[in-house]
Each structure stands twice: as C-alpha cells, then as structure tokens.
Design a protein around this motif. Structure first.
Motif, PDB file in Angstrom:
ATOM      1  N   PHE A 166      -8.561   5.355  -5.496  1.00  0.00           N
ATOM      2  CA  PHE A 166      -7.422   4.437  -5.477  1.00  0.00           C
ATOM      3  C   PHE A 166      -7.248   3.793  -6.838  1.00  0.00           C
ATOM      4  CE2 PHE A 166     -10.965   1.628  -4.858  1.00  0.00           C
ATOM      5  CZ  PHE A 166     -10.562   0.412  -5.401  1.00  0.00           C
ATOM      6  N   ASP A 183     -11.638  10.398  -1.506  1.00  0.00           N
ATOM      7  CA  ASP A 183     -10.511   9.507  -1.750  1.00  0.00           C
ATOM      8  C   ASP A 183     -10.749   8.684  -3.009  1.00  0.00           C
ATOM      9  OD1 ASP A 183      -9.644  10.481   0.655  1.00  0.00           O
ATOM     10  OD2 ASP A 183     -10.262   8.732   1.813  1.00  0.00           O
ATOM     11  N   TYR A 231       0.828  -1.203   0.000  1.00  0.00           N
ATOM     12  CA  TYR A 231       0.000   0.000   0.000  1.00  0.00           C
ATOM     13  C   TYR A 231       0.867   1.260   0.000  1.00  0.00           C
ATOM     14  CZ  TYR A 231      -4.347  -2.539   0.891  1.00  0.00           C
ATOM     15  OH  TYR A 231      -5.442  -3.353   0.783  1.00  0.00           O
ATOM     16  N   ILE A 256      -3.532   4.661  -2.801  1.00  0.00           N
ATOM     17  CA  ILE A 256      -4.714   5.377  -2.311  1.00  0.00           C
ATOM     18  C   ILE A 256      -4.403   6.871  -2.317  1.00  0.00           C
ATOM     19  CG2 ILE A 256      -6.260   5.749  -0.354  1.00  0.00           C
ATOM     20  CD1 ILE A 256      -5.840   2.869   0.445  1.00  0.00           C
TER      21      ILE A 256
END
Length: 231
Positions: free
Chosen positions: A225, A223, A167, A205
């Motif tokens: 991603f 947000d 991530y 992200i």
C-alpha cells in the motif's frame, strides 16, 4: 556543487512555499533527516531526486547549476600563481621602444590569446550533459512505469490511524517496483485531488488476489500500500 549554497537555496525556497521539512520529505518520498542534511550542507540529493526537488520548489535546473559555476569561478580567482608579471618600463634594458624593434617570430610561432572563459564553458557543457542524463533517465522511467496499470476493484471512505481516509483497492498482475508505485501514486493524486477536500489522506492498497483480500484482509506477502497526502 557548493553544498552550503545549495542547502541555503532550498531552505529559502521551502520557506517561501510555506513547507516544513516533513512536508517536503513526504513530497519527495524521503526522510526528514535527508532533507535536513541537504539544508545544512552535509550532502546532496541524487540525480533523480534533484529533478523532483527542482520541480516541487519551482527552481529551474540551470539555477542549481549556477551554484557550481560560481564556485568554480571563485576557486579559479583564488588559485595561486595568477599574479601579473611586472611590466618592463620603456628605456630599461630589454624594453622595445618602437614596433619596428620587435623580434621576428618564425612562421607558425605567433602567440595565442588564452581563453578567459574556458572554465565557464566547460562547466556549461557539463551542465548540458547532466540535463541530458536527467531527461533520458526520466523518459526511461516513464516508459517502464507506463506498463503498470492496476485495475480498480473497490473504493470507500474509512479511517487510517485516526484520520479520515479515502481507500482505493487495486488489483495488479505483477508486483510493482518502488519507482512504479511512486509514479502511479502521482497519477492517482492528480485524478483524485477533489477527495482531499473531504479526506485527510488517500490510501491505495495494491493486491494480487482481490478475493483473498476481501475474505482475509491485508496480506503482507502479496499486498502492498501507499499513502497520499494533499499538497
């Protein structure tokens, strides 16, 4: 452009590079159905996708344009009205036995020889124009996406839908466009390529409020991603 010949070409090149339709679709950020329609001759990719497809399958753009040249050539050869006129045999009425018996033409009325390669020249010029459009469009896109430079806030190893994932949490100031995300994803893929040795995929992200993300998790409103798979 000949859709069937185009489809056969990219299908052959895809198999030579050991790619399935899903893998090629992921690289081009399109659906598997779209790739299938290309290979079966249903439709053709747009200009920007065509440039990416040529790069991924390592097919020179002129080779794709040759498909159009061949189709034009075949079409020209099968066009009606191209039969030769019968030649006049010597000694028949209307035949000229010697060069001296040719009729004189007024000044400026000399016949001109038709250009056999006219259609091929036109196709070549159109190909150059299309290449120019692709190059200009790519430069404009690169200049536009160059302003998108999010800040890396956090990196960690985790899981995504049962797969081992790496991530990267990044903070942005303005909501990026889809093209900006694709271009930035290519940059991250090159910089983080070694992480694919220990991870099945990379999850990026993008958040506008990192504090809110840390406290409340992913926010569908602010947000977004993207997921990167190894080549």
């Amino acid at each position: 452009m000949d859709k069937e010949r185009f489809g056969t070409l990219i299908k052959t090149r895809r198999k030579e590079k050991n790619l399935n339709q899903q893998k090629l679709a992921d690289l081009l950020h399109v659906s598997v159905t779209t790739v299938s329609k290309w290979e079966t001759g249903v439709n053709l990719p747009d200009v920007m996708t065509l440039e990416k497809l040529a790069r991924e399958l390592e097919i020179p753009l002129p080779e794709l344009f040759d498909l159009e040249d061949s189709a034009d050539k075949a079409s020209s050869s099968s066009r009606p009205g191209t039969e030769r006129e019968p030649s006049v045999q010597p000694g028949t009425p209307g035949a000229y036995d010697t060069p001296d018996s040719l009729p004189e033409l007024p000044p400026g009325d000399f016949p001109t020889k038709p250009k056999a390669k006219c259609s091929k020249l036109i196709a070549f010029i159109l190909s150059l124009i299309l290449i120019g459009i692709i190059i200009i469009g790519y430069q404009i896109l690169t200049k536009k996406d160059g302003t998108f430079s999010p800040e890396i806030c956090e990196e960690y190893q985790g899981e995504y839908e049962g797969e081992n994932a790496y991530y990267i949490i990044m903070k942005y100031k303005e909501m990026p466009t889809t093209d900006a995300l694709l271009a930035h994803g290519d940059v991250i893929r090159r910089e983080y390529e070694p992480h694919f040795l220990t991870s099945d995929l990379i999850v990026i992200i993008y958040t506008s409020d990192y504090g809110n993300f840390k406290e409340n998790g992913f926010d569908d409103v602010n947000d977004c991603f993207t997921i990167l798979y190894p080549y």
